[in-house]
Design a protein around this motif. Structure first.
Motif, PDB file in Angstrom:
ATOM      1  N   LYS A   1      16.705  -0.113 -50.155  1.00  0.00           N
ATOM      2  CA  LYS A   1      17.823  -1.027 -50.397  1.00  0.00           C
ATOM      3  C   LYS A   1      19.108  -0.454 -49.807  1.00  0.00           C
ATOM      4  N   ARG A   2      19.314   0.838 -49.983  1.00  0.00           N
ATOM      5  CA  ARG A   2      20.486   1.513 -49.444  1.00  0.00           C
ATOM      6  C   ARG A   2      20.534   1.400 -47.914  1.00  0.00           C
ATOM      7  N   ASP A   3      19.360   1.438 -47.300  1.00  0.00           N
ATOM      8  CA  ASP A   3      19.270   1.356 -45.836  1.00  0.00           C
ATOM      9  C   ASP A   3      19.217  -0.081 -45.329  1.00  0.00           C
ATOM     10  N   GLY A   4      19.411  -1.049 -46.224  1.00  0.00           N
ATOM     11  CA  GLY A   4      19.455  -2.452 -45.810  1.00  0.00           C
ATOM     12  C   GLY A   4      18.099  -3.095 -45.603  1.00  0.00           C
ATOM     13  N   MET A   5      17.067  -2.539 -46.228  1.00  0.00           N
ATOM     14  CA  MET A   5      15.719  -3.092 -46.087  1.00  0.00           C
ATOM     15  C   MET A   5      15.282  -3.737 -47.393  1.00  0.00           C
ATOM     16  N   ASP A   6      14.285  -4.582 -47.310  1.00  0.00           N
ATOM     17  CA  ASP A   6      13.752  -5.267 -48.475  1.00  0.00           C
ATOM     18  C   ASP A   6      12.803  -4.335 -49.223  1.00  0.00           C
ATOM     19  N   PRO A   7      13.178  -3.875 -50.425  1.00  0.00           N
ATOM     20  CA  PRO A   7      12.309  -2.941 -51.160  1.00  0.00           C
ATOM     21  C   PRO A   7      11.011  -3.567 -51.662  1.00  0.00           C
ATOM     22  N   SER A   8      10.931  -4.890 -51.714  1.00  0.00           N
ATOM     23  CA  SER A   8       9.706  -5.530 -52.185  1.00  0.00           C
ATOM     24  C   SER A   8       8.533  -5.289 -51.222  1.00  0.00           C
ATOM     25  N   ILE A   9       8.826  -4.817 -50.030  1.00  0.00           N
ATOM     26  CA  ILE A   9       7.769  -4.488 -49.067  1.00  0.00           C
ATOM     27  C   ILE A   9       6.837  -3.432 -49.643  1.00  0.00           C
ATOM     28  N   MET A  10       7.386  -2.547 -50.469  1.00  0.00           N
ATOM     29  CA  MET A  10       6.574  -1.479 -51.048  1.00  0.00           C
ATOM     30  C   MET A  10       5.590  -2.008 -52.093  1.00  0.00           C
ATOM     31  N   ASP A  11       5.771  -3.240 -52.546  1.00  0.00           N
ATOM     32  CA  ASP A  11       4.841  -3.847 -53.504  1.00  0.00           C
ATOM     33  C   ASP A  11       3.641  -4.483 -52.807  1.00  0.00           C
ATOM     34  N   LEU A  12       3.711  -4.593 -51.490  1.00  0.00           N
ATOM     35  CA  LEU A  12       2.628  -5.200 -50.720  1.00  0.00           C
ATOM     36  C   LEU A  12       1.520  -4.177 -50.469  1.00  0.00           C
ATOM     37  N   ASP A  13       0.413  -4.646 -49.914  1.00  0.00           N
ATOM     38  CA  ASP A  13      -0.705  -3.781 -49.545  1.00  0.00           C
ATOM     39  C   ASP A  13      -0.298  -2.967 -48.324  1.00  0.00           C
ATOM     40  N   HIS A  14      -0.237  -1.662 -48.474  1.00  0.00           N
ATOM     41  CA  HIS A  14       0.223  -0.784 -47.393  1.00  0.00           C
ATOM     42  C   HIS A  14      -0.760  -0.711 -46.228  1.00  0.00           C
ATOM     43  N   ASP A  15      -2.001  -1.112 -46.460  1.00  0.00           N
ATOM     44  CA  ASP A  15      -3.018  -1.048 -45.415  1.00  0.00           C
ATOM     45  C   ASP A  15      -3.090  -2.310 -44.564  1.00  0.00           C
ATOM     46  N   LYS A  16      -2.280  -3.310 -44.911  1.00  0.00           N
ATOM     47  CA  LYS A  16      -2.246  -4.554 -44.137  1.00  0.00           C
ATOM     48  C   LYS A  16      -0.904  -4.687 -43.443  1.00  0.00           C
ATOM     49  N   SER A  17      -0.862  -5.526 -42.439  1.00  0.00           N
ATOM     50  CA  SER A  17       0.392  -5.743 -41.718  1.00  0.00           C
ATOM     51  C   SER A  17       1.358  -6.553 -42.564  1.00  0.00           C
TER      52      SER A  17
END
Length: 91
Positions: A50-66
């Motif tokens: 969030k501090r770097d201006g990115m969407d933190p909800s990305i970390m809730d997704l499956d890390h092995d998929k695009s």
């Protein structure tokens, strides 16, 4: 020793595009997965995103998929429709 030809590509080992790259392998998120690997809590990593201006909800997704494969399909918003606040149906 395994010999390879310099310009030979194995289609199974390389994604066709960046859209098919797993989130954990995407260079954009390398820093954050390194933080997780070092044992930092997920909340700390999300705050850094969030501090770097990115969407933190990305970390809730499956890390092995695009990322693209996990995004909801885009809806076609018709240009000729007024915004809801100006639509007579919602007055």
């Amino acid at each position: 020793r395994k010999q390879t030809q310099p310009n030979a590509h194995n289609d199974d080992s390389m994604p066709a595009s960046d859209a098919e790259l797993a989130i954990k392998d995407d260079p954009t998120y390398t820093k954050f997965f390194k933080m997780l690997k070092m044992g930092l809590p997920m909340d700390v990593v999300k705050h850094a995103m969030k501090r770097d201006g990115m969407d933190p909800s990305i970390m809730d997704l499956d890390h092995d998929k695009s990322l693209e494969s996990q995004r909801p399909p885009k809806t076609d918003k018709r240009e000729d429709e007024p915004p809801l606040k100006e639509d007579e149906k919602y007055q």
